[in-house]
Design a protein around this motif. Structure first.
Motif, PDB file in Angstrom:
ATOM      1  N   PRO A 142      -0.304  -9.455   1.182  1.00 27.29           N
ATOM      2  CA  PRO A 142      -1.503  -8.662   1.495  1.00 27.29           C
ATOM      3  C   PRO A 142      -1.701  -7.539   0.488  1.00 27.29           C
ATOM      4  CG  PRO A 142       0.085  -8.684   3.316  1.00 27.29           C
ATOM      5  CD  PRO A 142       0.760  -9.262   2.131  1.00 27.29           C
ATOM      6  N   GLY A 143      -2.898  -6.969   0.516  1.00 27.61           N
ATOM      7  CA  GLY A 143      -3.209  -5.828  -0.338  1.00 27.61           C
ATOM      8  C   GLY A 143      -2.570  -4.553   0.199  1.00 27.61           C
ATOM      9  N   PRO A 144      -2.868  -3.404  -0.404  1.00 28.73           N
ATOM     10  CA  PRO A 144      -2.262  -2.131   0.029  1.00 28.73           C
ATOM     11  C   PRO A 144      -2.806  -1.684   1.388  1.00 28.73           C
ATOM     12  CG  PRO A 144      -3.899  -1.753  -1.670  1.00 28.73           C
ATOM     13  CD  PRO A 144      -3.761  -3.232  -1.548  1.00 28.73           C
ATOM     14  N   TRP A 145      -2.035  -0.796   2.051  1.00 33.58           N
ATOM     15  CA  TRP A 145      -2.462  -0.245   3.340  1.00 33.58           C
ATOM     16  C   TRP A 145      -3.635   0.716   3.131  1.00 33.58           C
ATOM     17  CZ3 TRP A 145      -1.023  -2.246   7.759  1.00 33.58           C
ATOM     18  CH2 TRP A 145       0.230  -2.865   7.900  1.00 33.58           C
ATOM     19  N   SER A 146      -4.506   0.737   4.114  1.00 33.82           N
ATOM     20  CA  SER A 146      -5.592   1.728   4.116  1.00 33.82           C
ATOM     21  C   SER A 146      -5.031   3.082   4.569  1.00 33.82           C
ATOM     22  CB  SER A 146      -6.706   1.275   5.073  1.00 33.82           C
ATOM     23  OG  SER A 146      -6.220   1.317   6.421  1.00 33.82           O
ATOM     24  N   GLU A 147      -5.863   4.118   4.500  1.00 32.00           N
ATOM     25  CA  GLU A 147      -5.465   5.422   5.056  1.00 32.00           C
ATOM     26  C   GLU A 147      -5.388   5.300   6.580  1.00 32.00           C
ATOM     27  OE1 GLU A 147      -4.707   8.192   3.345  1.00 32.00           O
ATOM     28  OE2 GLU A 147      -4.963   7.063   1.468  1.00 32.00           O
ATOM     29  N   GLU A 165      -3.193   6.388  16.040  1.00 32.74           N
ATOM     30  CA  GLU A 165      -3.925   6.175  14.791  1.00 32.74           C
ATOM     31  C   GLU A 165      -3.480   4.831  14.189  1.00 32.74           C
ATOM     32  OE1 GLU A 165      -3.079   9.529  12.332  1.00 32.74           O
ATOM     33  OE2 GLU A 165      -0.926   9.121  12.221  1.00 32.74           O
ATOM     34  N   THR A 166      -4.359   4.197  13.466  1.00 35.15           N
ATOM     35  CA  THR A 166      -4.081   2.860  12.929  1.00 35.15           C
ATOM     36  C   THR A 166      -4.375   2.807  11.443  1.00 35.15           C
ATOM     37  OG1 THR A 166      -6.323   2.091  13.393  1.00 35.15           O
ATOM     38  CG2 THR A 166      -4.679   1.737  15.121  1.00 35.15           C
ATOM     39  N   ARG A 167      -3.772   1.782  10.812  1.00 33.44           N
ATOM     40  CA  ARG A 167      -4.112   1.463   9.422  1.00 33.44           C
ATOM     41  C   ARG A 167      -4.054  -0.049   9.264  1.00 33.44           C
ATOM     42  NH1 ARG A 167       0.988   3.126   5.493  1.00 33.44           N
ATOM     43  NH2 ARG A 167       2.574   1.812   6.490  1.00 33.44           N
ATOM     44  N   VAL A 168      -4.775  -0.592   8.290  1.00 31.59           N
ATOM     45  CA  VAL A 168      -4.868  -2.036   8.103  1.00 31.59           C
ATOM     46  C   VAL A 168      -4.700  -2.375   6.625  1.00 31.59           C
ATOM     47  CG1 VAL A 168      -6.360  -2.433  10.089  1.00 31.59           C
ATOM     48  CG2 VAL A 168      -7.380  -1.931   7.862  1.00 31.59           C
ATOM     49  N   ARG A 169      -4.473  -3.653   6.367  1.00 30.08           N
ATOM     50  CA  ARG A 169      -4.476  -4.147   4.986  1.00 30.08           C
ATOM     51  C   ARG A 169      -5.085  -5.537   4.975  1.00 30.08           C
ATOM     52  NH1 ARG A 169       2.013  -4.884   3.685  1.00 30.08           N
ATOM     53  NH2 ARG A 169       2.598  -5.920   5.616  1.00 30.08           N
ATOM     54  N   GLU A 170      -5.728  -5.881   3.881  1.00 29.52           N
ATOM     55  CA  GLU A 170      -6.451  -7.139   3.757  1.00 29.52           C
ATOM     56  C   GLU A 170      -5.591  -8.200   3.055  1.00 29.52           C
ATOM     57  OE1 GLU A 170      -9.509  -7.910   4.857  1.00 29.52           O
ATOM     58  OE2 GLU A 170      -9.689  -5.934   5.799  1.00 29.52           O
ATOM     59  N   VAL A 171      -5.927  -9.459   3.350  1.00 26.96           N
ATOM     60  CA  VAL A 171      -5.262 -10.587   2.689  1.00 26.96           C
ATOM     61  C   VAL A 171      -6.241 -11.181   1.691  1.00 26.96           C
ATOM     62  CG1 VAL A 171      -4.232 -12.851   3.011  1.00 26.96           C
ATOM     63  CG2 VAL A 171      -3.870 -11.078   4.718  1.00 26.96           C
ATOM     64  N   PRO A 172      -5.834 -11.366   0.430  1.00 23.55           N
ATOM     65  CA  PRO A 172      -6.733 -11.985  -0.556  1.00 23.55           C
ATOM     66  C   PRO A 172      -7.171 -13.378  -0.105  1.00 23.55           C
ATOM     67  CG  PRO A 172      -4.801 -11.053  -1.633  1.00 23.55           C
ATOM     68  CD  PRO A 172      -4.556 -10.975  -0.159  1.00 23.55           C
ATOM     69  N   GLU A 173      -8.369 -13.762  -0.486  1.00 21.47           N
ATOM     70  CA  GLU A 173      -8.935 -15.061  -0.075  1.00 21.47           C
ATOM     71  C   GLU A 173      -8.018 -16.212  -0.462  1.00 21.47           C
ATOM     72  OE1 GLU A 173     -11.631 -16.967   2.118  1.00 21.47           O
ATOM     73  OE2 GLU A 173     -11.894 -14.855   1.603  1.00 21.47           O
TER      74      GLU A 173
END
Length: 202
Positions: A142-147, A165-173
């Motif tokens: 996955p990509g880097p964590w968000s704030e 509080e939460t944070r997320v990260r995206e997975v490249p297509e």
């Protein structure tokens, strides 16, 4: 004296014939046992052709080879049905226990891992062994964590002692293949909130 010698020779000859007959019976019984399911059978090489539903398995013993007719092919072989004969064909890889075709393995022997029809001592880079199996599965990066998000409790940002509080990260297509094992894409943690809202905000 000649009569005694004649009787002795006759006795030895009859014993030899009896031994030969017994050996022939044993040989023919063994041949019949080895020729189960055969249409054509050789005393030296076993089955040559089988009944149409059976597979011909040829195995080697030194420089000799023997044929057997079997319902299912043993580990390390796969069945190929043909117009004239059905054969058990050996998997190409010696580390393969069961294969779909000569070069596509479906199950590896102990101490090997299966990945895309091949057997490996260790899972290739970018893959990991699935829990409880000896199969390798592609992993995604996955990509880097968000704030971290704002600290909230039931959609409010104040008026309570603790929130989340939460944070997320995206997975490249490219990594979103079905069945791909991905690490956690969302994290939460407790956070302190302002007990009192400014201006009496609820």
């Amino acid at each position: 004296m000649q009569w005694i010698i004649f009787m002795l020779l006759l006795f030895i000859s009859s014993m030899e014939m009896l031994t030969q007959n017994r050996w022939k019976k044993q040989a023919s019984a063994g041949l019949l046992e080895n020729c189960t399911g055969c249409v054509l059978c050789s005393e030296d090489n076993g089955c040559i052709t089988c009944h149409h539903r059976l597979f011909l398995l040829i195995w080697r013993d030194g420089i000799r080879q023997y044929g057997m007719c079997v319902h299912t092919c043993p580990p390390g072989y796969f069945g190929v049905r043909g117009l004239e004969v059905n054969r058990c064909t050996k998997c190409r890889s010696p580390s393969c226990e069961s294969c779909f075709s000569r070069d596509f393995c479906m199950k590896c022997k102990d101490k090997f891992y299966l990945y895309k029809g091949q057997c490996f001592r260790q899972c290739p880079p970018g893959t990991a062994a699935q829990p409880g199996t000896r199969e390798c599965q592609e992993t995604c990066e996955p990509g880097p964590w968000s704030e971290w998000s704002a600290c909230t409790h039931e959609s409010r940002t104040c008026g309570c002692k603790w929130g989340v509080e939460t944070r997320v990260r995206e997975v490249p297509e490219a990594a979103r293949e079905e069945g791909t094992a991905c690490p956690a894409l969302l994290e939460t943690r407790r956070c302190r909130m302002k007990k009192h809202c400014p201006g009496g905000e609820q």
